[in-house]
Design an enzyme around this catalytic site. Structure first.
Site, PDB file in Angstrom:
ATOM      1  N   ARG A 243       0.909  -0.847  -0.284  1.00 40.78           N
ATOM      2  CA  ARG A 243       0.259   0.259  -0.177  1.00 40.78           C
ATOM      3  C   ARG A 243       0.972   1.281   0.138  1.00 40.78           C
ATOM      4  NH1 ARG A 243      -3.474  -2.116  -1.602  1.00 40.78           N
ATOM      5  NH2 ARG A 243      -6.107  -2.609  -0.677  1.00 40.78           N
ATOM      6  N   GLU A 272      -1.860   8.631  -3.963  1.00 37.42           N
ATOM      7  CA  GLU A 272      -2.353   8.347  -5.588  1.00 37.42           C
ATOM      8  C   GLU A 272      -4.005   8.054  -5.618  1.00 37.42           C
ATOM      9  OE1 GLU A 272      -1.668   3.622  -4.515  1.00 37.42           O
ATOM     10  OE2 GLU A 272      -3.230   3.150  -4.649  1.00 37.42           O
ATOM     11  N   HIS A 290      -1.148  -0.098  -9.772  1.00 36.09           N
ATOM     12  CA  HIS A 290      -1.944  -0.252  -8.592  1.00 36.09           C
ATOM     13  C   HIS A 290      -2.483  -1.322  -9.742  1.00 36.09           C
ATOM     14  CE1 HIS A 290      -4.258  -0.282  -4.432  1.00 36.09           C
ATOM     15  NE2 HIS A 290      -3.979  -1.700  -5.160  1.00 36.09           N
TER      16      HIS A 290
HETATM   17  C1  DGY Z   1      -6.527  -5.535  -2.893  1.00 37.38           C
HETATM   18  O1  DGY Z   1      -7.243  -5.897  -3.342  1.00 37.38           O
HETATM   19  O2  DGY Z   1      -5.491  -5.184  -1.435  1.00 37.38           O
HETATM   20  C2  DGY Z   1      -5.057  -4.912  -3.865  1.00 37.38           C
HETATM   21  O3  DGY Z   1      -4.235  -4.047  -3.358  1.00 37.38           O
HETATM   22  C3  DGY Z   1      -6.048  -4.307  -4.750  1.00 37.38           C
HETATM   23  O4  DGY Z   1      -5.918  -4.011  -5.908  1.00 37.38           O
END
Ligand code: DGY
Length: 330
Positions: A243, A272, A290
Site C-alpha cells: 500500500r 495515489e 496499482h
Molecule cells: C487489494 O485487493 O488490496 C489490491 O491491492 C487490489 O488491487
C-alpha cells in the site's frame, strides 16, 4: 421482483456489465459505470439511501461517510486490503465490512514477481532504450545491466497469503528466502515456505531484493523511510505491492536519485493516483498503476466475491469474508 419491493444498493465504481445486470434482477442499483470517483460529500449522500454498497479503495468509509446512512447494512470492498475502511466506525454504526481475500493471492504474487524481475533486470528502461533507437549502442558492458534474482536473497516483509505466494515463487528461482512479520510463522509453516525469520534490520541489511506485502495500518506507516533505506545494500531493489504510505515516497525518490539503492518497483503510492513528481523523472524505478490483482479472471472473481458478501449480508446471514465479525449475531 417488483421494483417497489427491491432494496436499493450502490455500486460505487464501474463493474463488469454482466455482474451489474445480475444485481439489477434483485436490487434497485445506483451504479457508476462512468467510474467518476465520488467526492466524500457525494458518497455520504449516496450511502444515505441504500442498504448495501460495493466500493473499492477509492471510497473512504468512515463516520462522516456513514453520517446519514441509517439503513445501510453492509459495505463490500472489491479489494483484499481495507485501509479505506474505518472498521471501528463501521462497527459502531452496525455496518458489516467485507473484503475479497484468497481469490487474488496468486495473481498478486505473480505480479509482485513480475515487478521484481522488471526492476532488477531493468526491463522497462531497456524497452525505452530500444524505442529510442539506442540498440546500435549495444555492447558487452554498455547495455542496461541488471541484478540477478537466481541464487540471491529475497527479503519479504509481511508474510500473509501473498507473502507466502512470493516465497513459493522465489524458491523456484533458487533464492534464499528471509522474512519479517509482526508474528513469526510456525516452524512447520516456515519449513513449508522455505523461509527464515529475521529482524527487520537484518532483512534490510542482507536482502538483495526487498518485497513489501504488509497491510497498511497506522503502525506500518513509513515502514520504509530514509533510515531503513540507508540500511539496504547499494545493489538492492525495493518492491512495494502493499500500500502507499508504507514507503516514504519522498525519501525513496531521494535515495534513488543518489543511487543509494539499485532500483525500486512500485505498484502503490502515497496519495495515489498522484505519484511523487521526482519518481516520475527517474529511470531506476518501475511504476505501475496499482494493478497487482488486475487480470480479467481475478478481477471478475473479486467482483463476484464482493457481490456474494453483499447478498449474503442482506439476506441476514454471515458473509463469507466478514471483517467485523463481532457484528454478526448468529
Ligand atoms: C487489494 O485487493 O488490496 C489490491 O491491492 C487490489 O488491487
Amino acid at each position: 421482483m417488483n421494483t417497489q419491493t427491491k432494496p436499493k444498493i450502490l455500486v460505487a465504481r464501474a463493474i463488469f456489465p454482466e455482474a451489474l445486470a445480475k444485481l439489477e434482477e434483485s436490487f434497485v442499483v445506483r451504479s457508476n459505470q462512468t467510474d467518476q470517483v465520488f467526492t466524500p460529500e457525494e458518497l455520504q449522500k449516496e450511502l444515505a439511501s441504500v442498504v448495501g454498497a460495493l466500493v473499492a479503495g477509492s471510497e473512504r468509509i468512515d463516520a462522516s461517510a456513514l453520517a446519514n446512512a441509517k439503513n445501510l447494512k453492509v459495505v463490500a470492498n472489491i479489494s483484499v486490503g481495507y485501509n479505506n475502511f474505518d472498521v471501528p466506525a463501521m462497527t459502531a454504526a452496525g455496518v458489516m465490512a467485507t473484503n475479497t481475500p484468497d481469490v487474488l493471492t496468486d495473481t498478486t504474487a505473480d505480479f509482485g514477481f513480475a515487478l521484481l524481475m522488471a526492476t532488477a533486470r531493468r526491463i522497462t528502461e531497456s524497452e525505452h532504450w530500444v524505442r529510442n533507437g539506442h540498440w546500435d549502442k549495444w555492447s558487452i558492458v554498455n547495455n542496461p545491466l541488471g541484478m540477478d534474482l537466481h541464487h540471491s536473497t529475497i527479503g519479504i516483509i509481511g508474510m500473509g497469503r501473498i507473502g507466502h505466494g512470493i516465497a513459493k515463487r522465489a524458491l523456484g528461482f533458487d533464492m534464499n528466502v528471509i522474512y519479517h512479520n509482526r508474528s513469526r510463522l510456525s516452524e512447520s509453516d516456515e519449513k513449508a515456505c522455505g523461509a527464515k525469520y529475521v529482524s527487520k534490520e537484518e532483512l534490510l541489511k542482507t536482502a538483495d531484493h526487498v518485497v513489501l506485502v504488509l497491510p497498511y495500518t497506522a503502525e506500518n506507516h513509513h515502514t520504509i523511510g530514509a533510515k531503513e533505506i540507508a540500511l539496504m545494500k547499494p545493489t538492492a531493489t525495493l518492491i512495494n505491492i502493499a500500500r502507499g504510505g508504507i514507503v516514504d515516497d519522498a525519501a525513496l525518490a531521494q535515495a534513488l536519485k543518489e543511487n543509494k539503492i539499485f532500483a525500486a518497483g512500485l505498484d502503490v503510492f502515497e496519495g495515489e493516483p498522484s505519484v511523487h513528481s521526482e519518481l516520475l523523472q527517474l529511470s531506476n524505478v518501475v511504476l505501475a498503476p496499482h494493478i497487482a490483482s488486475a487480470t480479467e479472471k481475478t478481477r471478475r472473481a473479486m467482483v463476484d466475491l464482493a457481490i456474494d458478501n453483499l447478498r449474503t449480508a442482506l439476506a441476514g446471514k454471515k458473509p463469507p469474508s466478514l471483517i467485523n465479525t463481532e457484528l454478526f449475531k448468529a
